[in-house]
Scaffold this motif. Structure first.
Motif, PDB file in Angstrom:
ATOM      1  N   CYS A 144     -23.199 -44.273 123.215  1.00 35.83           N
ATOM      2  CA  CYS A 144     -23.540 -42.733 122.734  1.00 35.83           C
ATOM      3  C   CYS A 144     -24.183 -42.169 124.054  1.00 35.83           C
ATOM      4  O   CYS A 144     -23.860 -41.302 124.529  1.00 35.83           O
ATOM      5  CB  CYS A 144     -24.411 -42.962 121.743  1.00 35.83           C
ATOM      6  SG  CYS A 144     -24.030 -43.176 120.094  1.00 35.83           S
ATOM      7  N   LEU A 195     -22.700 -39.096 126.174  1.00 35.08           N
ATOM      8  CA  LEU A 195     -23.624 -37.720 126.223  1.00 35.08           C
ATOM      9  C   LEU A 195     -24.067 -37.325 127.722  1.00 35.08           C
ATOM     10  O   LEU A 195     -24.759 -36.411 127.995  1.00 35.08           O
ATOM     11  CB  LEU A 195     -24.650 -37.846 125.204  1.00 35.08           C
ATOM     12  CG  LEU A 195     -24.236 -38.004 123.736  1.00 35.08           C
ATOM     13  CD1 LEU A 195     -25.172 -38.282 123.031  1.00 35.08           C
ATOM     14  CD2 LEU A 195     -23.449 -36.615 123.144  1.00 35.08           C
ATOM     15  N   THR A 196     -24.017 -38.501 128.763  1.00 40.32           N
ATOM     16  CA  THR A 196     -24.603 -38.108 130.019  1.00 40.32           C
ATOM     17  C   THR A 196     -23.586 -38.408 130.864  1.00 40.32           C
ATOM     18  O   THR A 196     -22.491 -38.566 130.961  1.00 40.32           O
ATOM     19  CB  THR A 196     -25.801 -39.179 130.532  1.00 40.32           C
ATOM     20  OG1 THR A 196     -24.982 -40.509 130.350  1.00 40.32           O
ATOM     21  CG2 THR A 196     -26.974 -39.362 129.418  1.00 40.32           C
TER      22      THR A 196
END
Length: 177
Positions: free
Chosen positions: A66, A70-71
């Motif tokens: 995740c 997301l980064t």
């Protein structure tokens, strides 16, 4: 964290998950290897820690994935050959796949062997397959094969990091530290 640092390093959460998973794998893998070698009196203790920590790896890897999506991922070092970049990319994603699959197979193995898995002796996780010795045998073979596969992938990962640090002298290793 300033923009310059962020572009050259992984997100702090990604680093945390990376090193937590690495520490757990270096603890869980030997426990699993020793399961066949320890006396029956301590076998269940080794299995308890191996299975519980292994299942923890599964959840940490999901969280890590995740964070990965997301980064921002730092850019590769300049001048890195395409074949080397591709090999590193493949190894990284094979490690992700193996480190997510292995705990799931281990969970199914414990479920097929014992009928129920209780995470750290506290949280019962229902078995999707029930007790099945024949399935347990097949799952054990897959689990053992994946364990050796993970060891090889980690070895390649470490060799790659050392190659970048010692031979190429670039900042690849610093991105995750």
């Amino acid at each position: 964290m300033n923009v310059e640092t962020r572009l050259h390093h992984y997100h702090p959460a990604a680093k945390t998950f990376h090193w937590l998973v690495a520490a757990l794998v270096f603890f869980v893998w030997p426990l699993g290897f020793l399961l066949d070698l320890v006396k029956s009196g301590v076998h269940n203790d080794f299995l308890f820690w191996h299975a519980s920590l292994g299942f923890t790896v599964f959840w940490l890897m999901l969280a890590r994935l995740c964070v990965r999506f997301l980064t921002e991922t730092p850019a590769k070092p300049s001048g890195m050959p395409a074949w080397l970049s591709g090999t590193a990319y493949l190894n990284q994603w094979l490690l992700y796949l193996a480190l997510i699959s292995q705990p799931l197979i281990g969970f199914l193995l414990v479920s097929a062997s014992k009928g129920m898995f209780t995470w750290f002796g506290i949280i019962p996780i229902p078995s999707p397959i029930g007790k099945s010795p024949a399935v347990a045998h097949t799952l054990a073979e897959i689990h053992q094969f994946l364990a050796w596969t993970i060891l090889v992938l980690i070895g390649l990962h470490i060799c790659g990091a050392l190659y970048h640090r010692v031979i190429r002298k670039d900042d690849t290793l610093a991105r995750m530290t």
